[in-house]
Design a protein around this motif. Structure first.
Motif, PDB file in Angstrom:
ATOM      1  N   LEU A 163      23.842  27.704  22.662  1.00 24.94           N
ATOM      2  CA  LEU A 163      24.150  26.710  23.685  1.00 24.94           C
ATOM      3  C   LEU A 163      22.861  26.047  24.119  1.00 24.94           C
ATOM      4  O   LEU A 163      21.860  26.727  24.368  1.00 24.94           O
ATOM      5  N   PRO A 165      22.555  23.266  26.817  1.00 28.93           N
ATOM      6  CA  PRO A 165      23.081  22.269  27.744  1.00 28.93           C
ATOM      7  C   PRO A 165      22.012  21.394  28.391  1.00 28.93           C
ATOM      8  O   PRO A 165      22.323  20.451  29.110  1.00 28.93           O
ATOM      9  N   HIS A 201      25.660  18.479  35.943  1.00 28.19           N
ATOM     10  CA  HIS A 201      27.097  18.246  36.015  1.00 28.19           C
ATOM     11  C   HIS A 201      27.485  17.545  37.313  1.00 28.19           C
ATOM     12  O   HIS A 201      28.467  16.834  37.381  1.00 28.19           O
ATOM     13  N   ARG A 210      32.799  29.017  30.236  1.00 24.63           N
ATOM     14  CA  ARG A 210      33.130  28.700  28.854  1.00 24.63           C
ATOM     15  C   ARG A 210      33.673  29.966  28.180  1.00 24.63           C
ATOM     16  O   ARG A 210      33.432  31.083  28.653  1.00 24.63           O
ATOM     17  N   TRP A 218      30.992  27.973  21.405  1.00 25.34           N
ATOM     18  CA  TRP A 218      31.495  27.974  22.773  1.00 25.34           C
ATOM     19  C   TRP A 218      32.223  26.668  23.097  1.00 25.34           C
ATOM     20  O   TRP A 218      31.879  25.604  22.578  1.00 25.34           O
ATOM     21  N   THR A 219      33.215  26.790  23.952  1.00 23.96           N
ATOM     22  CA  THR A 219      33.918  25.601  24.415  1.00 23.96           C
ATOM     23  C   THR A 219      33.012  24.762  25.294  1.00 23.96           C
ATOM     24  O   THR A 219      31.980  25.237  25.794  1.00 23.96           O
ATOM     25  N   ASP A 220      33.402  23.507  25.481  1.00 22.99           N
ATOM     26  CA  ASP A 220      32.827  22.739  26.576  1.00 22.99           C
ATOM     27  C   ASP A 220      33.231  23.420  27.877  1.00 22.99           C
ATOM     28  O   ASP A 220      34.148  24.262  27.898  1.00 22.99           O
ATOM     29  N   PRO A 221      32.570  23.105  28.993  1.00 21.65           N
ATOM     30  CA  PRO A 221      32.950  23.752  30.249  1.00 21.65           C
ATOM     31  C   PRO A 221      34.446  23.627  30.526  1.00 21.65           C
ATOM     32  O   PRO A 221      35.002  22.525  30.529  1.00 21.65           O
ATOM     33  N   LYS A 224      34.027  23.712  36.263  1.00 23.71           N
ATOM     34  CA  LYS A 224      32.699  23.749  36.883  1.00 23.71           C
ATOM     35  C   LYS A 224      32.863  23.453  38.355  1.00 23.71           C
ATOM     36  O   LYS A 224      33.777  22.738  38.772  1.00 23.71           O
TER      37      LYS A 224
END
Length: 557
Positions: A163, A165, A201, A210, A218-221, A224
């Motif tokens: 990840l 981000p 974000h 996630r 991993w998925t997107d969030p 949040k």
């Protein structure tokens, strides 16, 4: 079931939370108002009601029964000793040595909580750690938990980044991460769960959730939410089947707020982080916590972080205690702040007993050491590896370019230069009840069990341990007498205590156990349905031989 209990259960079903007023696996009854609110100064000790008012009868069917407090003990002449961890001679077991582990202006290859698990699906130790200064999430693997590989994945070519981000222009937009291997996930795509405080974000820090089937993709969030503070983590309490938010909150300096939900997504998405009516003030640095070893830097102790994990029959808490200096002073003087890891124990997941205020895992404050300062725990605290518990932790060197690289273009940053260490303690070895040459005794409170085989974790190769079983009036129950007990004289984390019969005839009856010990130490006891000694308690981050979240294997026989 009363009308009140029915309504509470209905409310729990609708909200996804375990209802208050419940009776736990160990007989502890939670108050109707849950989580409880206390009017107290943050530096004072949190009350522990189950120690002052224990259940009249304590069920012991879940896990090894650790002797870290007097919850199980009615009377004893044994003396309790608390133990600290020992550092592996190969430390640091992982350090920044790849180009991508220089990021956001500094070197970093260590869990900032992150996660360290044994995955039985491919029989590998796995560690999710931060690469570069609060820059990327990376995954390392190991066959033995000591020698670590950094395999390449298909997320960012040629790296073990899973990840990333962070925005390229940002100095730092990821802070704390917490990765959990959820053995009970009904959806295989949610087997791994990732919680992190990330920037970018929304205004300020956001808590992000996630999921992943393999810990790599991993998925997107999925959700949040704005959050009060960056150093915030999540842990799972399987005894009550709730996810718990350990949220950084300003309370007497750095402290913690508590909120819970049985659904991890709802824990984040329903606003528990920003809604002060949902979370409650929980724990903070206390007056009994240690002070900095350098007088000029001493200040009020603060609770920098609290990670927690289920281990056997209780929760183990890793308290990162901040002792100074302040960030501004660290930057000006080119220092690290001092955080050391102390331990706490909880039998209800909220109230913490912290009887030993020594540093369980510590900084050295030695300028030549890789763990000079700012020691931090992993999110799931420890793993069970044979007869030992493995505690991975991060340590940071004194800020310089010389520790991990000599490239003059890569200037040092005071809060970085982090590597990963390993500390080890005997299984169940947080506290022992000790006897010298004279035979001493420990008598439990009334207990119930469904098993038939008694086991102990004991160190008495030059002494002897025996046991007897008493009824509620204190009379010895035949044939479970001291004379009929086969003596134990060994140093084993799993040793059988036997009589002429097994304990099946006492199943479900309130009884007391009385241990007689000389020249040795008793760490735990438990009654099992299995001759193997399987405790059916929780094993934190797992370990070789375990197939799930609990010990179903014992000695493997």
């Amino acid at each position: 079931m009363t009308i009140k209990t029915t309504l509470l259960a209905l409310l729990a079903f609708l909200t996804g939370s375990t209802y208050a007023g419940e009776t736990l696996y160990n007989g502890i009854e939670l108050p109707d108002d849950w989580p409880p609110v206390y009017d107290r100064d943050p530096e004072s000790q949190i009350p522990v009601p189950y120690l002052t008012h224990p259940p009249e009868v304590i069920p012991i069917d879940v896990g090894r029964q650790l002797l870290v407090d007097d919850f199980l003990i009615e009377k004893t002449t044994l003396k309790r000793t608390f133990h600290t961890a020992e550092y592996h001679p190969s430390n640091p077991v992982m350090k920044p040595d790849q180009p991508w582990e220089y990021g956001s202006g500094a070197w970093f290859a260590a869990p900032f909580s992150g996660g360290a698990w044994y995955d039985p699906s491919d029989q590998l130790f796995k560690m999710w750690y931060t690469g570069g200064y609060l820059h990327s999430s990376c995954l390392a693997t190991s066959k033995d938990g000591i020698h670590w590989d950094k395999p390449t994945f298909d997320i960012k070519d040629g790296t073990n980044i899973v990840l990333n981000p962070i925005k390229p222009e940002a100095h730092r937009s990821i802070d704390t991460t917490a990765v959990w291997l959820d053995h009970d996930a009904t959806d295989p795509n949610e087997r791994f769960k990732y919680f992190a405080t990330e920037g970018g974000h929304m205004k300020g820090w956001a808590m992000v959730y996630r999921t992943s089937p393999d810990g790599i993709h991993w998925t997107d969030p999925l959700t949040k939410q704005s959050i009060h503070g960056d150093r915030t983590t999540v842990f799972y309490n399987p005894f009550r089947k709730v996810w718990v938010l350990s949220e950084r909150y300003k309370w007497g300096g750095r402290g913690r707020r508590y909120s819970e939900n049985s659904d991890p997504k709802k824990l984040i998405s329903e606003g528990a982080l920003v809604n002060d009516e949902k979370g409650v003030l929980w724990v903070a640095g206390e007056a009994l916590d240690p002070k900095h070893t350098v007088a000029d830097y001493r200040t009020q102790a603060e609770l920098y972080n609290l990670d927690a994990t289920p281990y056997e029959s209780l929760m183990i808490g890793a308290f990162s205690i901040w002792q100074g200096p302040a960030n501004g002073s660290c930057k000006k003087q080119n220092l690290q702040k001092r955080n050391d890891i102390l331990l706490g124990f909880s039998r209800d997941g909220f109230h913490w007993n912290r009887p030993d205020r020594r540093r369980f895992i510590s900084c050295t404050w030695d300028e030549e050491s890789w763990r000079y300062g700012n020691v931090q725990s992993v999110a799931n605290v420890c793993l069970v590896v044979g007869d030992n518990l493995y505690f991975y932790f991060s340590g940071r060197a004194k800020p310089s370019r010389e520790m991990y690289n000599t490239d003059e273009s890569k200037t040092g940053f005071w809060d970085a230069d982090a590597a990963t260490g390993l500390a080890i303690i005997r299984r169940d070895g947080f506290a022992s009840m000790d006897a010298g040459e004279k035979v001493e005794t420990l008598t439990t409170r009334p207990l119930t069990f469904k098993g038939q085989h008694l086991f102990v974790n004991v160190d008495c190769p030059d002494g002897e341990l025996k046991a007897e079983v008493l009824d509620q009036d204190g009379a010895v129950i035949e044939p479970f007498t001291i004379d009929n007990c086969q003596p134990v004289s060994s140093d084993k984390t799993l040793a059988s205590v036997t009589w002429k019969e097994d304990l099946s005839k006492l199943s479900g009856q309130p009884v007391r156990l009385r241990f007689h010990l000389s020249n040795g130490s008793l760490f735990s006891f438990w009654v099992s349905l299995d001759k193997s000694g399987a405790s059916h308690g929780y094993v934190a981050g797992g370990g070789p031989g375990f197939t799930g979240p609990t010990d179903t294997v014992g000695n493997g026989e």
